[in-house]
Each structure stands twice: as structure tokens, then as C-alpha cells.
Design a protein around this motif. Structure first.
Motif, PDB file in Angstrom:
ATOM      1  N   ARG A   1       0.922  -0.914  -0.149  1.00 41.28           N
ATOM      2  CA  ARG A   1      -0.080   0.000  -0.031  1.00 41.28           C
ATOM      3  C   ARG A   1       0.980   1.309  -0.089  1.00 41.28           C
ATOM      4  O   ARG A   1       0.639   2.271  -0.760  1.00 41.28           O
ATOM      5  N   ARG A   2       1.773   1.122   0.835  1.00 41.45           N
ATOM      6  CA  ARG A   2       3.025   2.307   0.682  1.00 41.45           C
ATOM      7  C   ARG A   2       3.704   2.643  -0.407  1.00 41.45           C
ATOM      8  O   ARG A   2       3.851   3.635  -0.944  1.00 41.45           O
TER       9      ARG A   2
ATOM     10  N   GLU B   1       0.626   9.557   2.452  1.00 41.47           N
ATOM     11  CA  GLU B   1       0.477   8.580   3.308  1.00 41.47           C
ATOM     12  C   GLU B   1      -0.342   8.862   4.439  1.00 41.47           C
ATOM     13  O   GLU B   1       0.098   9.711   5.269  1.00 41.47           O
TER      14      GLU B   1
ATOM     15  N   ARG C   1       1.206   4.147  -3.033  1.00 42.47           N
ATOM     16  CA  ARG C   1       1.077   5.610  -2.826  1.00 42.47           C
ATOM     17  C   ARG C   1       2.361   6.384  -3.278  1.00 42.47           C
ATOM     18  O   ARG C   1       2.257   7.420  -3.775  1.00 42.47           O
TER      19      ARG C   1
ATOM     20  N   GLN D   1      -9.136   7.833  -1.101  1.00 47.06           N
ATOM     21  CA  GLN D   1      -8.021   7.942  -2.174  1.00 47.06           C
ATOM     22  C   GLN D   1      -8.445   7.184  -3.241  1.00 47.06           C
ATOM     23  O   GLN D   1      -9.048   6.084  -2.871  1.00 47.06           O
TER      24      GLN D   1
ATOM     25  N   ILE E   1      -7.562   3.098   0.154  1.00 52.94           N
ATOM     26  CA  ILE E   1      -7.478   3.379  -1.402  1.00 52.94           C
ATOM     27  C   ILE E   1      -8.246   2.390  -2.070  1.00 52.94           C
ATOM     28  O   ILE E   1      -8.433   1.240  -1.908  1.00 52.94           O
TER      29      ILE E   1
ATOM     30  N   LEU F   1       0.577   9.754  -3.863  1.00 54.96           N
ATOM     31  CA  LEU F   1      -0.477   9.995  -2.892  1.00 54.96           C
ATOM     32  C   LEU F   1       0.148  10.180  -1.394  1.00 54.96           C
ATOM     33  O   LEU F   1       1.316   9.395  -1.422  1.00 54.96           O
TER      34      LEU F   1
END
Length: 488
Positions: free
Chosen positions: A283-284, A294, A287, A328, A299, A292
Motif C-alpha cells: 500500500r505504501r 500516506e 502511494r 483515495q 485506497i 499520494l
């Protein structure tokens, strides 16, 4: 059993959508079962031939009738993952040298030629497969040609199966296309043969494939019911009812050698249902990849071709709704329709500087893998969906799908709140009406669970990850179909 797959696509060589994944996945699984599978494709200039092993020319001269003349072709062969691949390359013609697979004004002429070339290759090389498995309108003329031209020339024992992936594209063409490949319009332009039900000036190639094949199927049981009983049949409802004795639905699978978060080489960290916290690393990375921030918000993702079928108006509404909810969203997709392409280009310009939305208007295989691995929820608000693969892939990667109750989406996604299945089998959110209100209702329920009951949301992820969406069961069903038609 010798099975020849005839298609306009096969991943990863030539892929424009789910058809390419289907041909690759089913062929690979059949080979694993000990079947002999060959895939027959046009020789595109955009084909990814580096994926093909031992590519070589096997037939330098294949003569194919075309109007009152003949076109010489060559045939190349190779292998991908144990599956034999044959490419037909017309010499002196640019039919498949267009820098793309579809979208040309003469698509009907190009694929009609390919259909005749496939049968000529089987005849001239004296290869008669047990099963010739054709796909979508581009190969709809093959069963017709087999019956009208080639059946008594050495291919009489061959049986033909025909899979319909999308009735939105039926191959409605004028009579000269039939004459081009040696067919007689006077014999075929009748309501019980190729005559298009909506326009008596046109031949319908998909209809021809349905009439002349030994077995026909769609790519999910729900879609098979819809095309017989609702306007999803797009004018062919009565035809499906007439041929109900040779018609059914078989749910697609996904290739778990390609789509498997536990060993996917295209994502930063592998994970599975027992190591779900590792999804946070992906996920990080997602982004970071799309720019995007954090923040503690889910998301949402859209990985889709952008056209009316896919519910583009609802996708656009979801972008604005989720922005208002401080969520997001990452979208990966492209449009062939110039109006839709322009619409999403404007939307991209509006959202590029936002903290909550990124639109990538292209297709990027590596980014698609990262999106599935990193997103929390996947949105599929299709107006119709014969099967759909992205919802299965999303679930495999621990993302919860939010879908409209149509076609294969209804067969695979079971609502967290309203399904009659036990909770262990529930895996997403489903809405019925293709309206902003229907979509918002599902989004609000999904967001509510994510925010207030994270453990239940986590269980939805795990339920989806543990579901078997592989090609194993579909391959069993297709082998049963092949055995059935061979007994006819």
C-alpha cells in the motif's frame, strides 16, 4: 486430446483485455492435465515475441483463397509455458501490421481472412484437431466455413466449440465479407443462419458461430441466463433459446501462476491470507508510485477498460463521491472511444494536484499488479459483465470488490450484508441499480465497515483470498464439454 484454440488474443503475446488472459489460462491448465493444446493467432507486429520460446518458421507457403485470388502466408511456431503457438502471417498484406490488435476500419475483413486461413492451415498441413475452440466474433466465421466449405475436405471428425466473451461486439458486416472467404450470401443471409436480427442488410458473424458450432458457451452461468432472458442478449435472445440444447455458461478462472500475491515478482513484498499485514508495505509502495500522501484512509481502485459497458459515468461519480469522503482512488485504464478518452483526460487534469486521486490513462501491467496488491477496495460498476477477472484478482490480493449484480460479478461476489451465504463465504459489496444512488449505497456500506469494524473488514479480505478462482474447475468443465461434442 488435441485442442486448437483460435483467438485474436493470447496473453502475454497479444493482449487487449480479458480474452487474452482466458486463452492463456485455460490453455495452460489443459496442458497441465495432459492435453495437447495449440493456440492459433495472427502474426501481429505488436506481438510480444520475446515471450515465445523456440520461434521458427514451420510452413513457408500457406495459400489462402481471398476473393478470386489467393494470398500466400507463412506459419511460425513456438511455445509458451508448454502451450504450442502458431502464428499466421499473410505476406504482402498489412492486415496485422497496424501497431494494435483491434480498432481498424477493416477489422471484419482482417479477421474473416484469418478465419479462412486457420482452416486452410489445418487442411494443408493435414492437422485435424479433435476440438477447434473459437472465441468471440473475430472467429465466428470458422464454424460457418467448416460446415459450408471445409467439412468434407479432411476435417469431418473435428468438433467446434464457440465461447462468447462479450455480446456487445457481434461482428455485423455487409455481404462482401462473406464472398471474400468463399461463402455464398444467398445461402446464408436467412433468419435461421447469419442474417442479423436487427438489420436485414447485414450478416452477423457471432450469430453464424452460434448456429454452426457444436457447443456454445458464455463465460459465466449468470451471463448465460441474462443473454437468454434479458436485453443483455442484445438482439440474440431468441437465438439462444432456440439453441438452448447446446448452450451453457462456464465461469472463468484466473491464472494463479500470474496472479498470486504469495509469489508475484512484480510487487514489493509477497503476502497471503496468513501474512495479510504485509499488504501494508505494498500500500505504501503504491502511494509512493502514484504520488499520494500516506494518510489513514482506504485506497479505492479502478483497473478497467474505459467504455460505456464498464459504467464510466458511475466511475466518474465515484471519483467525486470518494473525494468528498476524504478517501483515495487510483484509476488505471484507457479508452478507445475519443469522447470518453477526452472526458477522462479532463478529469485527470482536474485531479492531478489533489491529495486523493490519481488517474493513469494507459495500460501498465506492472502497475496493475501493484494496484491490486496495494488497494483496499476495487470498484466495478459495470452495466453488463460477461464474467470479469478483476474482481477475482482483487480478492486474491486482499482487496474487497464493490460491484454491480450482473453476469460473472454476481456469480463471484457475495455481499457482506445481504448474501444468503455464511459469513465465511461473503467477500464484497453488491448493488443492483446502475444509478448514483445504488453505487453510493454500496460505497457507504463498505466505508462504514472499514471505519467502524476493521476486524470484520479484514475477514472479508481473507474470505476472498481463500476462495479458489483458479482454472482448475473451469478446465474440468471444458473437458466435459469437449468429451460431449466428440460423442456427437
Amino acid at each position: 486430446m488435441h485442442i486448437a484454440m483460435v483467438s485474436a488474443e493470447c496473453a502475454p503475446i497479444a493482449k487487449a483485455g480479458g480474452l487474452g488472459d482466458f486463452v492463456q489460462g485455460l490453455s495452460h491448465e489443459l496442458v497441465n492435465r495432459g492435453e495437447w493444446v495449440e493456440v492459433l493467432l495472427p502474426y501481429y507486429d505488436v506481438a510480444k515475441l520475446d515471450a515465445v520460446e523456440d520461434l521458427c518458421e514451420v510452413q513457408p507457403s500457406l495459400s489462402v483463397p481471398h476473393h478470386d485470388a489467393r494470398i500466400e502466408c507463412r506459419v511460425l511456431a513456438g511455445e509458451i509455458g508448454g502451450v504450442s503457438v502458431r502464428f499466421i502471417d499473410p505476406l504482402g498484406r498489412d492486415y496485422f501490421r497496424r501497431q494494435r490488435i483491434y480498432g481498424e476500419p477493416d477489422d471484419a475483413e482482417r479477421f474473416a481472412f484469418f478465419s479462412r486461413a486457420v482452416l486452410e492451415y489445418l487442411l494443408q498441413s493435414e492437422r485435424s484437431p479433435d476440438i477447434l475452440h473459437c472465441h468471440d466474433w473475430q472467429t465466428g466465421l470458422i464454424p460457418v466455413l467448416w460446415s459450408e466449405v471445409c467439412k468434407h475436405s479432411g476435417l469431418a471428425e473435428m468438433r467446434l466449440c464457440y465461447t462468447l466473451h462479450n455480446l456487445g461486439y457481434q461482428g455485423r458486416v455487409e455481404e462482401p465479407i462473406l464472398r471474400q472467404v468463399g461463402l455464398d450470401p444467398a445461402r446464408l443471409m436467412h433468419s435461421d443462419r447469419l442474417l442479423d436480427p436487427g438489420d436485414d442488410r447485414l450478416a452477423n458473424l457471432m450469430k453464424g458461430g452460434i448456429v454452426f458450432s457444436h457447443f456454445v458457451n458464455t463465460v459465466s452461468p449468470r451471463y448465460a441466463w441474462e443473454v437468454q432472458n434479458t436485453d443483455q442478449g442484445m438482439g440474440l435472445q431468441s437465438l439462444f433459446q432456440t439453441y438452448a440444447h447446446k448452450f451453457g455458461g462456464v465461469l472463468n478462472g484466473i491464472d494463479d501462476a500470474v496472479w498470486n500475491p504469495e509469489r508475484d515478482p512484480l510487487i514489493p513484498v509477497n503476502f497471503g491470507p496468513d501474512t495479510l499485514p504485509l499488504k501494508a508495505v505494498n500500500r505504501r509502495a503504491l502511494r509512493t508510485r502514484v504520488g499520494l500522501p500516506e494518510v489513514d484512509t482506504p485506497i479505492f481502485a479502478v483497473v478497467s477498460r474505459l467504455d460505456r459497458q464498464k459504467g464510466v459515468d458511475l466511475i466518474r461519480h465515484a471519483i467525486r463521491f470518494l473525494a468528498a469522503e476524504a478517501c483515495q482512488l487510483v484509476l488505471l485504464g484507457s479508452a478507445l472511444d475519443p469522447a470518453i478518452a477526452e472526458e477522462f483526460s479532463r478529469l485527470k487534469a482536474e485531479t492531478d494536484d489533489s491529495a486523493g486521486c490519481r488517474l493513469v490513462l494507459a495500460y501498465d501491467e506492472a502497475l496493475a499488479h501493484l494496484i491490486f496488491a496495494g488497494c483496499d477496495m476495487l470498484l466495478i460498476p459495470s452495466l453488463y459483465e460477461p464474467c470479469g477477472l478483476t474482481q477475482m484478482i482483487a480478492m486474491k490480493y486482499g482487496a474487497v470488490p464493490i460491484v454491480r449484480r450482473v453476469g460473472g460479478l454476481a456469480d463471484t461476489v457475495h455481499d457482506a450484508n445481504y448474501s444468503d451465504k455464511p459469513f465465511v463465504s461473503r467477500n464484497g459489496y453488491v448493488f443492483d441499480d446502475p444509478t448514483e444512488e445504488g453505487l453510493e449505497g454500496a460505497l457507504k456500506r463498505a466505508l462504514g465497515l472499514w471505519r467502524r469494524f476493521p476486524e470484520y473488514f479484514r475477514q472479508l479480505r481473507v474470505n476472498g483470498m481463500r476462495t479458489d478462482f483458479s482454472w482448475r474447475r473451469p478446465a474440468d468443465r471444458y473437458r466435459d464439454i469437449y468429451a460431449h461434442v466428440r460423442s456427437l
